[in-house]
Design an enzyme around this catalytic site. Structure first.
Site, PDB file in Angstrom:
ATOM      1  N   PRO A 126       3.784  -6.117  -1.278  1.00 46.76           N
ATOM      2  CA  PRO A 126       4.414  -6.705  -0.087  1.00 46.76           C
ATOM      3  C   PRO A 126       5.352  -7.864  -0.384  1.00 46.76           C
ATOM      4  O   PRO A 126       6.311  -8.077   0.361  1.00 46.76           O
ATOM      5  CB  PRO A 126       3.209  -7.161   0.747  1.00 46.76           C
ATOM      6  CG  PRO A 126       2.128  -6.227   0.366  1.00 46.76           C
ATOM      7  CD  PRO A 126       2.338  -5.984  -1.104  1.00 46.76           C
ATOM      8  N   LEU A 162      -2.161  -5.366  -6.192  1.00 48.33           N
ATOM      9  CA  LEU A 162      -0.915  -4.776  -5.699  1.00 48.33           C
ATOM     10  C   LEU A 162      -0.815  -4.833  -4.180  1.00 48.33           C
ATOM     11  O   LEU A 162       0.269  -4.701  -3.629  1.00 48.33           O
ATOM     12  CB  LEU A 162      -0.786  -3.330  -6.197  1.00 48.33           C
ATOM     13  CG  LEU A 162      -0.612  -3.233  -7.711  1.00 48.33           C
ATOM     14  CD1 LEU A 162      -0.740  -1.785  -8.173  1.00 48.33           C
ATOM     15  CD2 LEU A 162       0.728  -3.811  -8.144  1.00 48.33           C
ATOM     16  N   ASP A 163      -1.945  -5.067  -3.507  1.00 51.05           N
ATOM     17  CA  ASP A 163      -1.908  -5.178  -2.046  1.00 51.05           C
ATOM     18  C   ASP A 163      -1.120  -6.392  -1.595  1.00 51.05           C
ATOM     19  O   ASP A 163      -0.639  -6.426  -0.471  1.00 51.05           O
ATOM     20  CB  ASP A 163      -3.327  -5.273  -1.470  1.00 51.05           C
ATOM     21  CG  ASP A 163      -3.915  -3.915  -1.155  1.00 51.05           C
ATOM     22  OD1 ASP A 163      -4.860  -3.840  -0.346  1.00 51.05           O
ATOM     23  OD2 ASP A 163      -3.439  -2.915  -1.718  1.00 51.05           O
ATOM     24  N   VAL A 164      -1.019  -7.415  -2.443  1.00 48.76           N
ATOM     25  CA  VAL A 164      -0.193  -8.569  -2.075  1.00 48.76           C
ATOM     26  C   VAL A 164       1.115  -8.573  -2.863  1.00 48.76           C
ATOM     27  O   VAL A 164       2.153  -8.969  -2.337  1.00 48.76           O
ATOM     28  CB  VAL A 164      -0.939  -9.902  -2.270  1.00 48.76           C
ATOM     29  CG1 VAL A 164      -0.216 -11.034  -1.578  1.00 48.76           C
ATOM     30  CG2 VAL A 164      -2.354  -9.814  -1.715  1.00 48.76           C
ATOM     31  N   GLN A 213       3.863   1.320  -3.493  1.00 50.27           N
ATOM     32  CA  GLN A 213       2.968   0.288  -4.016  1.00 50.27           C
ATOM     33  C   GLN A 213       2.631   0.548  -5.483  1.00 50.27           C
ATOM     34  O   GLN A 213       2.611  -0.370  -6.296  1.00 50.27           O
ATOM     35  CB  GLN A 213       1.685   0.252  -3.175  1.00 50.27           C
ATOM     36  CG  GLN A 213       0.807  -0.920  -3.532  1.00 50.27           C
ATOM     37  CD  GLN A 213      -0.586  -0.811  -2.927  1.00 50.27           C
ATOM     38  OE1 GLN A 213      -1.159   0.259  -2.823  1.00 50.27           O
ATOM     39  NE2 GLN A 213      -1.141  -1.951  -2.547  1.00 50.27           N
TER      40      GLN A 213
END
Lengths: 395, 430
Positions: B198, B193-195, B225
């Site tokens: 975004p 989810l970190d990419v 997020q």
């Protein structure tokens, strides 16, 4: 409230490789018309099914990935069907297509010449060219090639041995990555068109989208020539009710200090000191990690997942329960934020909660709660609306 | 055929880019979030990262470090050699600015008056506490687009909760869905989810720009997020409600599009694997022929897909003993040529050094960097034929060194004199 893609006509010729992209465009307000062969898109045969009984209106996969779209059936193998498709394309702002090798994919160059404002987004497994352009793929194969599988699964033991193979994350993430990448590019192309009136072709490779999506793994190799192994999700501790918890020892503040304070308050005995963890290398070392993990396990076992979650967060720790998706449906936080929307899919006995707003805004909505279409449900309406206004201004 | 696109500064400056003319004041930092503005930069927006040394983006200092390819001197304490930082932030400009200093805040307001977008991923109340919440921003620039992405969002009972990638994946359900049924969850081996969140942020900003073009109004977007994850979890949510069934992990199986074989099989090497999936009889028959028509494969036990599914374990064992004799890429090429879906399981090294498709598509792009010389990044997925994205943004450059673009922003954009800039530095305002 108008939606950002209100009035935008998107003609979709997609299988599972492109349906998620079409769904996002519909949520942004576009009129997404999904063209299906007369017997229906093959994705209507993807399970699970309502009551485990297959049927074109009973696929939960189709329900989710086609929310908010309209359906039009065409026989693309017949001359009449092809003429109709080309007429629809002339009336469209965007063509979204994930059927490389099919007749429809070959129409792109001609369509773009005929209509310079058209944006044609072609989603394929590997892109239009290159040595693998003709290769077959699937969700599993993309996660193999993309790098996800080799770093996912159960980490090695202390001697570096694995006891299980690489495991692909589930479900359908290759198509989430490809679809979201496609929509990013589509929004950029729309920006360009809004300023100068020109559309363009977009060549979207699902493989490139996946290869882009392993967070720190590529940058680690590019910088240091190091391939990291499977990484833990900090999920070893189990609460009193059997729920696994994510218990990170990271982030701002001093997490070790807070954990020790909590252990003291909970009456747990231990021989750790905050000072020994002043050196970050100690936390990264196996014995250092093992010592704090053991204490965390005992701490987590003192309460239910809900109790530990609330207490940990109140103490500023980056901890959370590991839930299944549906276990969030009753959570007051997600309800407050309209994370779920009520939708009544075709043939469903009632309404269900499905994914809702991707953001909250007073001025820019995310449209959810609109069911997926029945097969051919909008044949007459689309014909009337799209083909009788061939002379309208492009949106 | 879509051509490889170079990213050098001179070349990019002459190309049309979809977001040219858009200025983003960017507070996105660390991992989650910062990728979002990278994509805006690659589509041509002028993204100005605002940083202050008293609370540095710690990715600037985190291993792995980038080393120059030549023998120039290397400063170990430099804030500019963090490998992940340089991977996430190419194409952006960087300025030092102390927004807690009255003069710093005044400069920010002057910049804001010229900006289209403000982005940030701080904890929920941070910008408000700094006097830079949405109302304060639009008092300066009425049509500003303000896009925030925090872990749990800016409202709700969990507003102040702490989140990082594993927390977001854990609570949403992403982690629990991966692994073996009889073992604990395994999840993704990185913060998916970190990419992904975004990417959604980049979509949101571009949608907001469009919304503003059409309504003339600024926009305020509150992203989470954790919330983003549910876009990927529909079938599991629906299965529970429609069929009363809680999701159960399935390893590498394909229960919803029946296939056998379907999984990963060892190849020759220590940890070399190939994924093979046969969805129909044609693919299975092609596989059998490639294996040299072994006797076991012609057994009635494997004659149909249903039978192969029933004898899954035995099928996998037999197939493994054949794949173990082969090198993963040679086997992949051979099977694909025969019409069998097969894919080598690639590591990061494999993608960079052995993935012929990524190489042919020019996926890894060298970018110049003031301190390091040159380093490679992965390019943006997607080829826009008329306005191709640039991995190094409008400048065709890698990530900014700390305060690298102060001269450009303060002298050229804001018209400050050299003395004024020196004063700001001396008083720790910028």
């Amino acid at each position: 409230m108008t939606a950002p893609l209100d009035g935008l006509r998107v003609l979709e010729f997609c299988d599972q490789r492109g349906e998620f992209a079409g769904k996002l465009l519909a949520a942004l307000g576009a009129d997404v018309v999904k063209v299906e062969l007369p017997h229906g898109s093959p994705t209507r045969a993807i399970g699970p099914f309502l009551d485990d009984l297959p049927g074109p209106e009973r696929s939960l996969f189709f329900w989710h990935y086609n929310e908010g779209k309209r359906s039009l059936t065409l026989d693309l193998d017949s001359a009449n069907g092809r003429d109709y498709a080309l007429a629809l394309i002339r009336s469209a702002d965007v063509v979204l297509e994930s059927l490389p090798g099919h007749w429809i994919a070959d129409q792109a160059p001609g369509a773009l010449t005929t209509t310079p404002t058209l944006i044609w987004c072609a989603i394929s497994d590997f892109g239009k060219d290159g040595p693998w352009a003709g290769y077959q793929a699937s969700d599993l194969l993309h996660l193999a090639l993309g790098g996800q599988m080799m770093v996912s699964g159960y980490p090695a033991d202390d001697e570096g041995r694995f006891d299980a193979p690489p495991i692909a994350p589930q479900m359908w993430h290759a198509y989430h990555m490809g679809g979201l990448a496609a929509v990013m590019n589509l929004m950029a192309a729309l920006s360009y068109r809004d300023t100068c009136g020109l559309g363009q072709f977009i060549d979207l490779s699902i493989h490139e989208a996946c290869a882009n999506q392993t967070e720190i793994h590529l940058s680690y190799f590019l910088a240091a020539g190091v391939c990291l192994d499977r990484q833990s999700q900090f999920a070893k501790s189990v609460a009193r009710d059997g729920t696994h918890m994510v218990t990170m020892v990271a982030g701002f503040g001093d997490p070790v200090h807070r954990i020790l304070e909590w252990a003291e308050d909970a009456g747990l005995t231990h021989d750790l000191t905050a000072e020994e963890y002043d050196d970050p290398a100690h936390l990264r070392s196996r014995p250092g990690r093992a010592r704090i993990d053991e204490l965390i396990s005992r701490l987590v076992a003192t309460g239910t997942a809900g109790e530990i979650f609330a207490e940990a967060q109140a103490r500023g720790l980056t901890w959370a329960p590991i839930r299944l998706p549906h276990e969030n449906l009753q959570d007051a936080h997600f309800q407050f934020r309209h994370t779920f929307a009520h939708v009544q899919p075709p043939e469903a006995p009632g309404a269900y909660w499905n994914s809702g707003a991707a953001w909250l805004s007073d001025t820019m909505p995310w449209l959810s709660g609109r069911p997926s279409p029945r097969l051919g449900e909008h044949n007459a309406a689309v014909g009337r609306e799209w083909l009788d206004s061939a002379l309208r201004e492009p949106n | 055929m879509t051509a490889k696109v170079e990213s050098s500064g001179a070349d990019v400056a002459s190309r049309p880019l979809p977001l040219q003319g858009i200025r983003v004041l960017d507070f996105l930092w660390l991992g989650a979030g910062a990728w979002g503005s990278r994509y805006l930069a690659s589509f041509g927006a002028e993204v100005i990262r605002i940083e202050w040394h008293e609370k540095h983006d710690f990715l600037r200092f985190n291993r792995p470090y980038l080393y120059p390819g030549d023998d120039r001197p290397v400063d170990d304490a430099s804030p500019n050699r963090g490998g992940h930082f340089n991977n996430i932030n190419p194409g952006k400009l960087g300025i030092s600015l102390n927004i807690h200093h009255p003069k710093g805040k005044a400069l920010f307001r002057r910049l804001l008056a010229t900006a289209d977008v403000v982005t940030e991923n701080f904890t929920a109340t941070t910008m408000e506490r700094w006097g830079l919440g949405y109302n304060a921003l639009r008092a300066v620039r009425p049509d500003i687009i303000y896009c925030q992405q925090s872990g749990f969002g800016h409202t709700g009972p969990y507003r102040d909760y702490r989140s990082m990638g594993p927390v977001a994946a854990g609570i949403s359900g992403i982690t629990a869905m991966s692994g073996l049924p009889e073992r604990p969850p395994a999840g993704f081996g990185f913060s998916y989810l970190d990419v992904m969140a975004p990417w959604l942020l980049a979509v949101a900003v571009m949608a907001a720009l469009r919304q503003r073009r059409r309504t003339g109004q600024g926009q305020h977007l509150d992203l989470s997020q954790v919330g983003a994850a549910f876009q990927f979890l529909g079938p599991a949510l629906l299965d529970f409600q429609a069929n009363g069934r809680a999701y159960r992990r399935t390893g590498n199986a394909s229960p919803h599009i029946p296939a056998a074989p379907h999984g990963v099989y060892r190849c020759h090497g220590r940890e070399d694997w190939i994924a093979i999936a046969c969805f129909d009889e044609a693919q299975w028959q092609a596989l059998v022929r490639e294996m040299g028509n072994p006797v076991w494969a012609s057994s009635a036990d494997f004659a149909s897909l249903e039978q192969r599914l029933a004898k899954n374990g035995e099928l996998d064992r037999q197939l493994s003993s054949w794949t173990a004799l082969h090198q993963k890429y040679a086997l992949m090429r051979r099977l694909q040529a025969a019409g069998v879906p097969a894919a080598a399981c690639q590591t990061a090294a494999d993608r960079v050094e052995r993935d012929e498709q990524l190489a042919a598509r020019g996926f890894f792009v060298p970018l110049p960097h003031s301190e390091i010389g040159e380093y490679r990044v992965e390019s943006i997925p997607g080829r826009l034929e008329r306005t191709p994205a640039s991995a190094g943004g409008r400048l065709g450059r890698g990530a900014p060194c700390y305060a690298e673009d102060n001269e450009y922003v303060y002298r050229e954009l804001l018209g400050l004199s050299a003395k004024e800039i020196e004063d700001l530095k001396r008083t720790e305002a910028a």
